[in-house]
Design an enzyme around this catalytic site. Structure first.
Site, short mmCIF file in Angstrom:
data_model
loop_
_atom_site.label_atom_id
_atom_site.label_comp_id
_atom_site.label_asym_id
_atom_site.label_seq_id
_atom_site.Cartn_x
_atom_site.Cartn_y
_atom_site.Cartn_z
N ASP A 41 32.22 6.26 11.26
CA ASP A 41 31.39 6.60 12.14
C ASP A 41 32.35 7.54 12.59
O ASP A 41 33.72 7.45 12.68
CB ASP A 41 32.61 5.51 13.65
N ASP A 88 26.11 13.04 16.54
CA ASP A 88 26.34 11.36 15.57
C ASP A 88 26.20 11.13 15.39
O ASP A 88 24.72 11.04 15.71
CB ASP A 88 26.69 11.39 17.24
#
Length: 405
Positions: free
Chosen positions: A100, A277
């Protein structure tokens, strides 16, 4: 995302873009870690709502200037996730960790238990992080972390979970986001260093850089790669072009950049700040830009998936969506703007329908968080997150113009 402390977020940049010029320290280089792509959908899932909830929580957390304990965003329910096999301890136990760029704590214990070894040190500090529908809390340790034979980190700070929620089938997270995102997560310390920080500080890599290579979900070679300390030239088909991190808050709290977006040559979003992201599945844009895109494409909203839907004739007329970043254009061709049709059923859609991957971020432009270039963008362009030089780079790949969707 990767990243050292807040100081790099406020650095002034002389050049808005440059060629690949990240200097490597003598005797230090780069190493690559492969990862697997996992479809995490559960049938009828509103993809856009999941992404939008994450976006709004990230925006709120960034606006607060630190990662407050009650500010959270979704990772465990992301539609597309990526996992790497990571060894911890000596001898090492292997864990399956989600990758992540939007969070920075590395932790484990959701499934496979943590087994302390001769390299394990209990810091005595507690750790707690919430990710929207998922969370964990436990004790902070330091231990040896092995990403590959060339990427071994000693005394890496890791969370060892005693309680978890929402992380079925994985053991935890490999957090490669900004260091500042660890603020408020571990007791008695301001922040904890990320794996990228420590790889650089311990001399394993010559620059605090992370290159990420994604592959479209419908492509035959769906495995991806993380390259710590540089990028993989074999994966790119153009020169890398870098842009400095934005200074506009709250995007500056993450891997934030400035860009404009046009559809068919007409601007739908003037230059503004947003983020890049990996934890976001779609491309999210400000509400006014989304409305302009919907009008231009003639799409209608599908309430089940939360995605715009077009007909075959509208798809035949779909125009290129162009992201102008640092003076360079990065395109999503028509096929790159649609959800993989072979995966329609995984999001509760109809197998014969055509869904678009551009969605509403949930707020008007001018908020300082006006877009997220998520997986749908990143699977078509190689990305490099450079915390040493405070910049993000992009290049085309062999998948940029794929028609596999």
């Amino acid at each position: 995302m990767i990243f050292p402390s807040k100081t790099f977020l406020s650095i002034l940049f002389v050049a808005w873009s440059s060629a690949d010029a990240s200097p490597l320290r003598p005797n230090a280089g780069k190493a690559t870690l492969s990862f697997a792509t996992r479809l995490n959908a559960r049938g009828a899932v509103n993809v856009a709502a999941v992404d939008r909830a994450r976006a709004q929580a990230m925006k709120q957390a960034g606006s607060m200037g630190k990662r407050a304990e009650k500010s959270s965003f979704n990772i465990s329910n992301a539609v597309v996730t990526y996992t790497a096999q990571v060894g911890v301890g000596s001898p090492a136990t292997e864990y399956t960790l989600l990758i992540d760029t939007g969070s920075s704590n590395t932790w484990l214990g959701a499934s496979t238990p943590y087994y302390p070894t001769m390299t394990s040190v209990d810091t005595g500090n507690s750790v707690s992080v919430s990710y929207g529908s998922g969370s964990f809390s436990g004790e902070e340790y330091t231990d040896t972390v092995t990403l590959s034979t060339r990427l071994v980190i000693t005394e890496q700070s890791i969370g060892v979970a005693s309680t978890t929620q929402g992380f079925n089938g994985v053991d935890g997270i490999l957090g490669v986001g900004p260091t500042d995102l660890t603020q408020g997560t571990v007791s008695n310390v301001e922040t904890v260093p990320t794996v990228t920080d420590n790889l650089y500080n311990q001399g394993s890599i010559g620059t605090g850089t992370l290159g990420i290579y994604f592959v479209p979900s419908a492509a035959s070679d769906s495995a991806g790669e993380l390259t710590f300390g540089g990028h993989d030239n074999s994966k790119i088909t153009s020169s890398l072009t870098y842009v400095p991190l934005t200074t506009t808050s709250p995007a500056s709290y993450y891997w934030g950049i400035d860009q404009s977006i046009s559809y068919g040559g007409s601007t739908i979003l003037s230059e503004t700040a947003g983020i890049v992201d990996t934890g976001t599945t779609l491309v999210l844009i400000a509400s006014d830009a989304f409305s302009a895109y919907q009008t231009a494409t003639g799409a209608v909203m599908d309430e089940t998936t939360g995605l715009l839907m077009i007909t075959s004739s509208q798809y035949a007329k779909l125009q290129t969506l162009t992201f102008k970043i640092g003076g360079k254009a990065y395109d999503l061709i028509p096929n790159a703007q649609i959800w993989p049709r072979s995966l329609n059923a995984d999001i509760g859609g109809s197998s014969s329908s055509i869904y678009l991957i551009v969605s509403d971020i949930g707020s008007e432009s001018g908020s300082g968080f006006d877009f997220i270039n998520g997986y749908a963008f990143l699977q078509r362009h190689y990305s490099v997150f450079d915390s040493t030089n405070n910049q993000v780079g992009f290049a085309t790949t062999k998948h940029t113009d794929d028609t596999s969707n």
